[in-house]
Design a protein around this motif. Structure first.
Motif, PDB file in Angstrom:
ATOM      1  N   UNK A  58       0.721  -1.099   0.043  1.00 22.63           N
ATOM      2  CA  UNK A  58       0.040  -0.054  -0.137  1.00 22.63           C
ATOM      3  C   UNK A  58       0.790   1.284  -0.034  1.00 22.63           C
ATOM      4  N   UNK A  59       1.699   1.128   0.897  1.00 22.34           N
ATOM      5  CA  UNK A  59       3.005   2.218   0.808  1.00 22.34           C
ATOM      6  C   UNK A  59       3.516   2.507  -0.671  1.00 22.34           C
ATOM      7  N   UNK A  60       3.841   1.606  -1.384  1.00 24.58           N
ATOM      8  CA  UNK A  60       4.437   1.840  -2.614  1.00 24.58           C
ATOM      9  C   UNK A  60       3.331   2.213  -3.741  1.00 24.58           C
ATOM     10  N   UNK A  61       2.204   1.846  -3.527  1.00 24.83           N
ATOM     11  CA  UNK A  61       1.099   2.397  -4.314  1.00 24.83           C
ATOM     12  C   UNK A  61       0.902   3.941  -3.968  1.00 24.83           C
ATOM     13  N   UNK A  62       0.966   4.004  -2.582  1.00 27.18           N
ATOM     14  CA  UNK A  62       0.570   5.486  -2.506  1.00 27.18           C
ATOM     15  C   UNK A  62       1.859   6.496  -3.051  1.00 27.18           C
ATOM     16  N   UNK A  63       2.926   6.002  -3.129  1.00 22.63           N
ATOM     17  CA  UNK A  63       4.172   6.683  -3.544  1.00 22.63           C
ATOM     18  C   UNK A  63       3.886   6.845  -5.177  1.00 22.63           C
ATOM     19  N   UNK A  64       3.247   5.798  -5.760  1.00 26.68           N
ATOM     20  CA  UNK A  64       3.304   5.953  -7.029  1.00 26.68           C
ATOM     21  C   UNK A  64       2.169   6.734  -7.644  1.00 26.68           C
TER      22      UNK A  64
ATOM     23  N   UNK B  28       1.452  10.994   2.009  1.00 23.84           N
ATOM     24  CA  UNK B  28       1.096   9.951   1.399  1.00 23.84           C
ATOM     25  C   UNK B  28       1.329   8.732   2.050  1.00 23.84           C
ATOM     26  N   UNK B  29       2.564   8.402   2.433  1.00 18.39           N
ATOM     27  CA  UNK B  29       2.809   7.350   3.061  1.00 18.39           C
ATOM     28  C   UNK B  29       2.075   7.356   4.407  1.00 18.39           C
ATOM     29  N   UNK B  30       2.020   8.510   5.350  1.00 15.59           N
ATOM     30  CA  UNK B  30       1.514   8.349   6.589  1.00 15.59           C
ATOM     31  C   UNK B  30      -0.062   8.274   6.445  1.00 15.59           C
ATOM     32  N   UNK B  31      -0.785   8.584   5.449  1.00 18.29           N
ATOM     33  CA  UNK B  31      -2.069   8.173   5.314  1.00 18.29           C
ATOM     34  C   UNK B  31      -2.399   6.660   4.869  1.00 18.29           C
ATOM     35  N   UNK B  32      -1.570   6.127   4.745  1.00 18.98           N
ATOM     36  CA  UNK B  32      -1.688   4.619   4.689  1.00 18.98           C
ATOM     37  C   UNK B  32      -2.097   3.917   6.016  1.00 18.98           C
ATOM     38  N   UNK B  33      -3.234   3.015   5.984  1.00 19.14           N
ATOM     39  CA  UNK B  33      -3.508   2.460   7.424  1.00 19.14           C
ATOM     40  C   UNK B  33      -2.380   1.455   7.765  1.00 19.14           C
TER      41      UNK B  33
END
Length: 507
Positions: free
Chosen positions: A430-436, A458-463
């Motif tokens: 999910x973090x990788x996708x958020x960065x993308x 973006x990273x911090x918003x990932x649960x």
């Protein structure tokens, strides 16, 4: 007549869910029916209150959805976004098929030249991700010479997609003097003579630019013209509209006899169209390996890379581009106007105009999914904008430059700590996708600046993320160290490069 004060209730009409309606109705009941004190779920009165609360909740939901679908910024259904964009004068781009070249050679034993007709299908090998091969069709007739040594090669232009239809329809010669011809069509129904008839195409996804509609009287077919709407149509105009809904179904609509003609009762409605389009059609050199149906004496010997395929314009991109098109109003005065006009050309997803002299404007453009437009597309953009620009101003069109940005590396990965009870692998993905997503349109454009704080957000918003440390973020053409903001020039667009993430904690 006096009004009983007990009949007046202060109902909060902003509380529009089940719980709010239930509470308001029960509070009102205490005023008008004080003798009714039971609040048991089995009580018939409570059952009726909850039933009406349930219905009110449903009605409120649809009221909210109708309101939200009326505005470009809040609409979620593609059909709503496209309709609003069209009202602003912007036509969102549909999927674009990939194009390229395929080489054919005669096989040993071919004694005489052979003609491969336009529309001959060639295919790739089986692709597991699509559960099928990709089909391409030749754009024109091709003559394959007789076999000789060495075997000659003939190159044909091909376009991704497949022509639909099961029969041939003879067309009447038109008034412009074009001779009669035949076309392969699919019968989609028969006219019943009513107003605003709607017919559905059987296959999908449909390339809307290829749709042709014919009214067949049993002897020959008369072609009708596709338009965007019936607003300025006369009652005798042979026109139709074609639209694809959110489920991918394409519908053909005829006029009502006032704006657009109605097909005569009993006549067959036939459609000629192609399906296909999308970024999946961009494949590597040599990927096309065979003919879809064997032709004795002809073999496929090679293919160029297939390029130019793009998915339909995303909803987020439409939200950005539609207001820009409305602001331009079909003329270019400022630099922004030149860039906004370029968005009206199919295949252009973003544009930036740079003025370096009073007599010239340089337009940097990019296609959907960050595809680089072809020379033909650039020429089309230049002609379209030039005709609407200021007199004496020359428009030059150049492809934008894509700048990969690496986030993390093997020696300096992005470090994340996963909270307890969260799966480590799931959070990492999910973090990788958020960065993308930070590097995808419409979040990025020409001259974008990607701040390190945006990546952290973006990273911090990932649960499931406890904390994160970005040790390296840099353009691929710069030293791979440090975490300074990435700054792009006016002709550059940042895209995601390598992402390296190391996760700890979790389960």
């Amino acid at each position: 007549m006096a009004v009983d004060s007990r009949s007046v209730a202060n109902i909060d009409y902003t509380s529009r869910d089940f719980t709010g309606y239930r509470s308001s109705l029960l509070a009102y009941a205490e005023q008008v029916l004080p003798e009714w004190t039971s609040r048991s779920p089995a009580d018939f009165g409570v059952v009726m209150v909850e039933l009406f609360s349930y219905l009110g909740d449903i009605i409120s939901f649809y009221q909210d959805r109708i309101q939200d679908e009326s505005f470009l910024s809040t609409a979620t259904q593609r059909s709503s976004v496209v309709a609003i964009a069209q009202q602003l004068g912007y036509q969102p781009h549909t999927a674009i098929p990939a194009t390229g070249q395929v080489s054919f050679s005669p096989a040993p034993g071919l004694a005489a030249p052979l003609v491969l007709p336009a529309g001959t299908q060639v295919i790739t090998s089986y692709i597991p991700a699509l559960d099928r091969p990709i089909t391409y069709e030749t754009n024109s007739d091709l003559v394959i010479p007789a076999y000789s040594v060495p075997a000659p090669q003939v190159v044909a232009l091909v376009t991704e997609g497949a022509t639909q239809g099961s029969r041939s329809l003879a067309l009447y010669a038109d008034t412009a003097g074009e001779p009669a011809s035949t076309v392969r069509v699919e019968d989609i129904g028969a006219s019943d003579g009513t107003k605003s008839q709607v017919f559905t195409l059987a296959q999908s996804p449909v390339l809307l630019d290829t749709v042709r509609i014919f009214v067949d009287d049993g002897v020959g077919g008369t072609e009708w013209t596709r338009v965007q709407d019936f607003l300025l149509a006369r009652e005798s105009d042979l026109i139709f509209t074609a639209e694809t809904d959110d489920q991918g179904v394409t519908r053909i609509t005829f006029g009502d006899g006032v704006n657009g003609a109605v097909p005569a009762t009993g006549l067959t409605i036939a459609a000629a169209y192609r399906t296909g389009g999308g970024a999946y059609g961009n494949i590597a050199q040599g990927s096309i390996t065979d003919l879809a149906e064997a032709v004795p004496g002809v073999v496929v010997t090679g293919s160029s890379p297939m390029t130019g395929g793009a998915d339909e314009e995303s909803i987020d991109q439409i939200r950005v581009n539609a207001p820009r098109a409305y602001r331009t109003q079909g003329r270019a005065v400022s630099a922004d106007d030149y860039a906004d006009l370029a968005l009206q050309v199919p295949g252009v997803a973003d544009a930036r105009a740079v003025v370096r002299s009073a007599a010239a404007v340089t337009l940097f453009i990019i296609g959907p999914n960050h595809i680089l437009p072809s020379e033909g597309q650039r020429d089309t953009v230049a002609q379209y904008v030039q005709e609407r620009g200021l007199s004496g101003v020359v428009v030059n069109v150049i492809n934008g430059t894509l700048v990969p940005v690496n986030v993390g590396s093997g020696s300096l990965p992005v470090l994340i700590a996963v909270q307890p009870r969260y799966r480590r692998d799931t959070v990492k993905l999910a973090v990788q996708q958020a960065i993308q997503r930070v590097f995808t349109p419409p979040h990025t454009t020409f001259g974008s600046r990607i701040s390190i704080s945006r990546v952290y957000r973006a990273i911090q918003e990932v649960p499931g993320v406890e904390w994160a440390v970005v040790q390296m973020m840099a353009r691929s053409d710069m030293p791979q160290s440090g975490t300074a903001d990435v700054i792009c020039r006016e002709q550059e667009i940042p895209i995601v490069g390598n992402i390296v993430v190391t996760a700890s904690g979790g389960v």
